[in-house]
Design a protein around this motif. Structure first.
Motif, PDB file in Angstrom:
ATOM      1  N   GLU A  27       0.811  -1.156   0.075  1.00 21.72           N
ATOM      2  CA  GLU A  27      -0.208   0.030  -0.096  1.00 21.72           C
ATOM      3  C   GLU A  27       0.844   1.088  -0.031  1.00 21.72           C
ATOM      4  OE1 GLU A  27      -4.017  -1.393   2.366  1.00 21.72           O
ATOM      5  OE2 GLU A  27      -2.924   0.225   3.125  1.00 21.72           O
ATOM      6  N   LEU A  28       0.405   2.462  -0.297  1.00 19.82           N
ATOM      7  CA  LEU A  28       0.994   3.490  -0.394  1.00 19.82           C
ATOM      8  C   LEU A  28       0.133   4.644   0.303  1.00 19.82           C
ATOM      9  CD1 LEU A  28       3.206   5.444  -1.500  1.00 19.82           C
ATOM     10  CD2 LEU A  28       1.735   5.968  -3.632  1.00 19.82           C
ATOM     11  N   LEU A  29       0.765   5.350   1.282  1.00 23.31           N
ATOM     12  CA  LEU A  29       0.010   6.329   1.928  1.00 23.31           C
ATOM     13  C   LEU A  29       0.677   7.638   1.451  1.00 23.31           C
ATOM     14  CD1 LEU A  29      -1.427   7.659   4.474  1.00 23.31           C
ATOM     15  CD2 LEU A  29       0.688   7.409   5.786  1.00 23.31           C
ATOM     16  N   VAL A  30      -0.081   8.609   1.002  1.00 24.42           N
ATOM     17  CA  VAL A  30       0.445  10.024   0.502  1.00 24.42           C
ATOM     18  C   VAL A  30       0.070  11.131   1.781  1.00 24.42           C
ATOM     19  CG1 VAL A  30       0.414  11.800  -1.232  1.00 24.42           C
ATOM     20  CG2 VAL A  30       0.330   9.375  -1.800  1.00 24.42           C
ATOM     21  N   VAL A  31       1.238  11.767   2.187  1.00 31.07           N
ATOM     22  CA  VAL A  31       1.043  12.752   3.109  1.00 31.07           C
ATOM     23  C   VAL A  31       1.026  14.179   2.378  1.00 31.07           C
ATOM     24  CG1 VAL A  31       1.860  13.891   5.221  1.00 31.07           C
ATOM     25  CG2 VAL A  31       2.406  11.406   4.934  1.00 31.07           C
ATOM     26  N   THR A  32       0.070  14.615   2.546  1.00 25.97           N
ATOM     27  CA  THR A  32      -0.216  16.085   1.775  1.00 25.97           C
ATOM     28  C   THR A  32      -0.438  16.988   2.668  1.00 25.97           C
ATOM     29  OG1 THR A  32      -2.698  15.737   1.604  1.00 25.97           O
ATOM     30  CG2 THR A  32      -1.213  15.182  -0.217  1.00 25.97           C
ATOM     31  N   GLY A  33      -0.625  18.378   2.063  1.00 27.21           N
ATOM     32  CA  GLY A  33      -0.733  19.508   3.164  1.00 27.21           C
ATOM     33  C   GLY A  33       0.219  20.803   2.473  1.00 27.21           C
ATOM     34  N   PRO A  34      -0.131  21.792   2.808  1.00 30.26           N
ATOM     35  CA  PRO A  34       0.629  23.150   2.319  1.00 30.26           C
ATOM     36  C   PRO A  34       2.043  22.792   2.888  1.00 30.26           C
ATOM     37  CG  PRO A  34      -1.101  23.693   4.018  1.00 30.26           C
ATOM     38  CD  PRO A  34      -1.084  22.118   3.812  1.00 30.26           C
ATOM     39  N   SER A  35       2.979  23.595   2.179  1.00 34.98           N
ATOM     40  CA  SER A  35       4.249  23.594   2.390  1.00 34.98           C
ATOM     41  C   SER A  35       4.644  24.336   4.034  1.00 34.98           C
ATOM     42  CB  SER A  35       5.244  24.271   1.397  1.00 34.98           C
ATOM     43  OG  SER A  35       4.953  25.523   1.168  1.00 34.98           O
ATOM     44  N   GLY A  36       5.506  23.732   4.726  1.00 31.68           N
ATOM     45  CA  GLY A  36       5.881  24.386   5.936  1.00 31.68           C
ATOM     46  C   GLY A  36       5.071  23.596   6.954  1.00 31.68           C
ATOM     47  N   ILE A  37       4.080  22.775   6.743  1.00 36.32           N
ATOM     48  CA  ILE A  37       3.038  22.230   7.845  1.00 36.32           C
ATOM     49  C   ILE A  37       3.958  21.051   8.678  1.00 36.32           C
ATOM     50  CG2 ILE A  37       2.044  20.688   6.400  1.00 36.32           C
ATOM     51  CD1 ILE A  37      -0.644  21.674   7.826  1.00 36.32           C
TER      52      ILE A  37
END
Lengths: 220, 392, 535
Positions: A27-37
């Motif tokens: 499986e693949l988990l993608v962590v996203t979010g605005p930069s600097g978080i």
């Protein structure tokens, strides 16, 4: 399987309390979010490289073993970064040799070189074996980087914006190729990305912004 | 090449031949009071025995191939005759071993033997760093030509057995014959040469020892050997005698090499400039340097030795043993060898050409008419005023 | 257990590094400790010395200017060579020039170009003067700075900076000044300090080609300190104190220059204005070939001298040439040459190793100590410092063998090793080690396999410099070894005080051989082993 339990990222003015995470093999988990978080911070914590400016608490369980306090070199994690960072003093083959597991079957230089060559042949990059990283294209560099990371037979793969430095065309190809490789390995993977286009449909997503709190500061 | 680097060596007062009678009388009285042991005496035989197998570390200036070659010869002879290893520790400046003895401050020394004179000797003697009684315990010191040469006092400091004379220095010029036709040189004739051949005359920058001696020779000439130069410099004497020197230098300097705006730093540097034909003269303390340099084609055939009209300022260079030298017996044997006829002859007639200090080899022709040193107070005065007038 | 071992290792490491870096301070305190009670009269007579002010101003100016001029010339030259494939391995061409002692360059320069010179009409270069001294220093320091830049350049992504700059519409020469110069200046601060401190206290070259009305300050200091006439030792003490003060002044001047240059580059860069002064001229490409020719001429002169050729005889001819001097002296220079090789090899290796240790310990602590602390051995007045060591060494009564000599060279090789390695060391991307750790390598393994390996070209440069610094040491060798351990430099310096031209030339050549080999081999090896930016 990779599990992250009770994880909390705490900085001076904010904190992120994550839900418990489970990433199964393949499986693949993608962590996203605005930069600097703190996406990369989280990834580096998984790697074992504890950040200096924020504190991270929590437990990392990998294949049932708690690795939270293990040093990096004992965790068996694979890492691919945006800059790839192939060792400039080694040619492609030796870069892979460097990463191969330190096992009985691979004790001599000859054996290791042969093993590295096998890996390169599997991805049809054998012709790059004696080239130095400075003389590779961006796409080639990324491929070699991924193969190098996988050569160590990691229990989990961490990818930090792995394709950000590539041009759009290469990037798409590379993405497809990389996820195929990862799927073949049958290991859990965690990827940090701020670009939605990088994310394959099958992936789980974790958006850090959803768990972000501003701390009530004392000096206000 | 044999220009002995007296550099910082002698700054004080030495006796010379003008006082030859006084010196002779004094020396004779000394030689009668000092009981020199015999070669065959039991005491010397014991010294020889103790010295066998010892190594002597000899601290001596090593800038001259001639001196080095002489010491290489001596090393072979001493090893053969006495089974002593003589090791020439080459120093750049005579102050190096002095500074070491000061740092050792009475502990076992690294030095067994030093080549010394002048202010360095005075300092070491006053500090009590030297072994005494050398004349009495070294048989060959009875050979010393104390009645013919000013070799019992080193720059005003009586040797008193703390050092033993080894050779003689006499201030002279090595000069182009065509420009300096006369054997003797006066201040006036030098000024003429400088005017007619500008940029070819100079002297080492005082307080370099050769440079200061050059000024002293001029002062003797300009004051016609005024007797007050050999006494403590009084205010009156200074105000009467020195202006002539400064007036002379004021006239001379514009015609000097580099218009007197720069001077050679050492006599060795001046010699190299002479060799390269930039100068018409060089200064030396070795009366036979000119001959040796000519014989090895270091300088032109037309080079001659010249000295100042009132005679060449003369002094000695000497050997001493530190009080805490670990191999003092062997060092004494080395000194004894250095004063032997064989060693003194080789020193004079071999590559070095340094005049002998022993009676049997004393040779009038090898030396120039000698002139006594000025009183040491003049030395300081000349250097100080020169620095004020020309040095800044 | 593991942490205990680690802590023990850290303590050992720190005490080693502290020991070596404290030696200069220890030396200067012991060496300068006043022997006699200090009096105001002594101080007064020092201040009253005629020409002192001029001498100090001249000395300070020469020291600061000559090293800055060298730095700027070297930077321009480097910018011309950096990107050209063909010329990239210019380091090996620097080897001959780097290996010539300062004094040899001074001798060669005045012989070739001053009045009475042989090859050329009088160029107007004075035999003695600030111009000649400065030129000598510049000729010698430019290759040194080039070497430093080249060691730094292998670790900096200069290519990318230039690309970025050009992409933003700046010409190449502007990119060099706006983008490359500031970081390069900052990282070569130590080298600049070392060069300035050298010129400030150099005696032999100043004696030969420096002005002497008045003499340069270092010459006066040396003269007083080595004189035992009444009052001179007191002057020696005060002049050393003043020399220390001058060093502090020049350190602050250099920092001020750095700040100014930074501000200048920054304001020019932010204004985006035309930058006329700094147009890098390709004529500087000629610098290395020109200095090559100059070195070749000098070597030719020395070789001919050592073979007995006499320019000044009425009929100079090559038939007089003979190798008799070489054959005569062979017996006597073989041992010093061998001593030099062993001592410098050991001192160089240990010095560089300790410099790496000091850097690594500081990195682990996450804090670097001020640069000048590590460079004290180079900065402090050598004669007083070594006198202190001599007193301590005598007090220990340890004998006079080569081991002590190696120890006495160590602070210098360490400082130069540190100077060369600091920039490259800090420029190594930490993530390489992170990666290595992710492949299962321990801290020590990844340090050795990655960081050390990436630094290898800079380490070769550092070794070559440290080696030649050790070869060139005179004062510590003679003062600690009591002259009993002779090296090629102790022989050469002594011969240099004499006036026999052929012998002086022979020893100048001999003295250059070992450093030449070191620089040449280092240049070849540095090219073979790629740094983190690589070819």
């Amino acid at each position: 399987m990779l599990e992250v339990i009770d994880c909390q990222i705490e900085a001076k003015t904010w904190c992120i309390t994550l839900p418990d995470i489970q990433v199964h093999k393949g499986e693949l988990l993608v962590v996203t979010g605005p930069s600097g978080i703190g996406k990369s911070t989280l990834l580096h914590w998984l790697l074992g490289n504890n950040p200096q400016h924020v504190s991270i608490k929590g437990q990392i369980i990998l294949s049932g073993a708690n690795i939270t306090d293990l040093p990096i070199e004992q965790r068996q994690v694979g890492l691919l970064m945006q800059d790839v960072l192939l060792f400039p003093h080694l040619d492609v083959q030796d870069n892979i040799c460097f990463a191969l597991p330190k096992s009985q079957q691979l004790s001599s230089k000859k054996q290791r070189r042969a093993a590295a060559m096998d890996l390169l042949e599997q991805i049809n990059l054998a012709h790059l074996a004696v080239r130095y990283p400075q003389n590779l294209s961006g796409g080639e560099r990324s491929r070699v980087g991924l193969i190098r990371a996988l050569a160590n037979q990691p229990q989990v793969m961490l990818l930090d914006e792995p394709f950000a430095a590539l041009d759009p065309n290469t990037r798409q190809q590379m993405g497809a190729w990389a996820f195929q490789q990862l799927a073949q390995q049958d290991i859990p993977s965690v990827m940090v990305s701020h670009d939605v286009e990088d994310i394959p449909v099958s992936a789980q997503q974790l958006c850090l912004a959803d768990y972000y709190h501003v701390l009530e500061s004392n000096n206000q | 090449m044999t220009s002995l680097r007296f550099k910082v060596l002698s700054r004080r007062f030495i006796l010379c031949l003008l006082w030859i009678f006084a010196a002779a009388v004094q020396a004779q009285s000394e030689s009668t009071t000092v009981d020199v042991i015999q070669q065959s005496s039991k005491q010397w035989q014991q010294t020889l025995k103790a010295a066998q197998g010892q190594s002597v570390y000899f601290y001596a200036w090593g800038g001259s191939k001639a001196v080095n070659d002489y010491l290489r010869w001596a090393t072979r002879e001493i090893a053969r005759q006495y089974r002593i290893r003589l090791i020439h520790v080459k120093v750049t400046d005579p102050s190096e071993p002095v500074s070491r003895l000061k740092a050792e401050n009475g502990r076992t020394s690294a030095i067994d033997l030093i080549w010394v004179n002048g202010e360095n000797f005075a300092y070491l003697k006053q500090q009590g760093f030297l072994m005494g009684n050398l004349w009495a315990t070294i048989p060959n010191s009875s050979n010393l030509a104390v009645d013919k040469l000013p070799i019992t006092v080193d720059f005003g400091e009586p040797m008193e057995g703390f050092e033993v004379p080894w050779g003689i220095g006499q201030f002279n010029l090595i000069a182009e014959k065509a420009l300096y036709p006369a054997q003797q040189l006066s201040a006036a004739s030098l000024l003429d040469v400088a005017k007619n051949h500008p940029q070819t005359v100079t002297y080492p920058r005082p307080p370099e020892f050769h440079g200061t001696t050059f000024l002293k020779q001029l002062l003797i000439d300009l004051s016609h050997g005024d007797p007050r130069l050999y006494q403590l410099a009084s205010e009156q004497a200074k105000s009467e005698l020195l202006p002539a020197l400064w007036q002379y230098l004021d006239k001379l300097h514009p015609h000097l090499w580099q218009q007197g705006l720069a001077f050679p730093s050492s006599s060795a540097e001046q010699f190299l400039l002479y060799q390269q034909k930039n100068l018409s003269m060089a200064v030396s303390f070795n009366p036979n340097q000119w001959l040796k340099e000519k014989s090895t084609q270091q300088i032109s055939e037309s080079s001659e030795r010249r000295y100042f009209t009132h005679g060449a300022i003369t002094n000695s260079h000497n050997l001493a043993i530190p009080k805490h030298a670990p191999n003092s017996e062997a060092a004494k044997v080395v000194i004894n060898f250095m004063l032997s006829e064989k060693a003194q002859r080789e020193k004079f007639s071999g590559v070095w050409g340094d005049p002998s200090v022993i009676t049997t080899l004393f040779d009038e022709k090898a030396t120039m008419p000698a002139h006594p040193e000025l009183h040491s107070s003049w030395h300081v005065v000349i250097e100080d005023i020169w620095q004020q007038k020309y040095g800044g | 257990m593991a942490t205990k071992v680690r802590r023990l290792g850290l303590v050992c490491g720190w005490s080693l590094v502290a020991g070596i870096s404290m030696l200069p301070i220890l030396g200067i305190v012991v060496g300068l400790w006043p022997q006699e009670p200090l009096t105001f009269a002594g101080f007064e007579s020092f201040l009253g010395y005629q020409g002192l002010t001029t001498s100090i101003v001249m000395t300070l100016l020469t020291a600061i200017l000559s090293s800055l001029i060298s730095l700027y010339i070297a930077f321009v030259v480097y910018s011309q060579y950096h990107l050209s494939q063909r010329l990239q391995s210019f380091e090996k061409y620097l080897a001959p020039l780097l290996s010539m002692p300062h004094l040899a360059i001074a001798i060669g320069l005045v012989f070739l170009f001053s009045d009475g010179s042989i090859f050329f009409v009088d160029s107007g270069l004075p035999r003695k003067g600030l111009a000649t001294l400065t030129l000598t220093i510049v000729i010698k320091e430019v290759p040194f700075f080039l070497l430093i830049f080249s060691a730094l350049g292998r670790q900096l992504p200069i290519k990318n900076w230039l690309l970025q700059g050009k992409a933003l519409g700046y010409q190449a020469y502007r990119c060099w000044w706006f983008l490359v110069f500031p970081p390069l200046l900052k990282q070569s601060r130590l080298a600049l300090l070392a060069a300035t401190a050298y010129t400030l206290s150099v005696v032999d070259v100043s004696l030969l080609v420096g002005p002497n009305i008045p003499e340069l300050f270092a010459v006066s200091v040396y003269r007083w300190q080595t004189s035992f006439a009444d009052g001179d030792q007191v002057l020696g003490f005060w002049s050393n104190v003043l020399l220390l003060l001058l060093l502090v002044v020049s350190v602050s001047l250099l920092y001020a220059h750095e700040k100014l240059a930074f501000a200048g580059c920054k304001s020019l860069a932010t204004q985006g204005r035309r930058f006329l002064v700094g147009r890098i001229s390709p004529i500087f490409k000629a610098w290395i070939p020109l200095s090559g020719v100059l070195t070749a001429l000098m070597i030719l002169v020395f070789v001919l001298w050592s073979l007995g050729y006499d320019w000044h005889s009425s009929r100079p001819s090559f038939s007089q040439l003979s190798t008799v001097l070489w054959r005569d002296e062979w017996l006597f220079f073989a041992l010093p040459l061998q001593n030099s090789l062993l001592i410098a090899g050991l001192a160089g290796l240990l010095g560089v190793a300790l410099a790496l240790l000091a850097l690594e310990l500081q990195r682990q602590r996450g804090q670097y100590w001020p640069d000048y602390y590590w460079l004290l051995a180079i900065i402090l007045p050598q004669l007083s410092m070594v006198l202190g060591w001599q007193i301590l060494h005598i007090w220990l009564q340890g004998g006079y063998h080569s081991g002590w000599i190696v120890l006495s060279h160590l602070p210098f090789t360490f400082a130069y090793g540190y100077l060369v390695l600091k920039g490259p060391f800090q420029n190594v991307d930490e993530r390489y080690e992170l990666l290595a750790a992710s492949f299962g390598y321990s801290l020590w393994q990844s340090w050795w396999l990655v960081r050390f390996r990436l630094l290898l070209p800079a380490i070769f440069t550092g070794l070559a410099i440290a080696f030649s610094v050790s070869v060139a040491q005179y004062i510590p060798t003679i003062m600690i070894g009591a002259g009993r351990v002779t090296t090629i430099t102790t022989e050469a310096v002594v011969i240099g005080t004499g006036s026999q031209q052929n012998l002086i030339a022979l020893y100048v050549l001999l003295q250059s051989i070992l450093p030449f080999m070191a620089f040449f081999i280092a240049a070849l090896l540095a090219r073979r082993f790629r740094g983190s930016v690589g070819g």
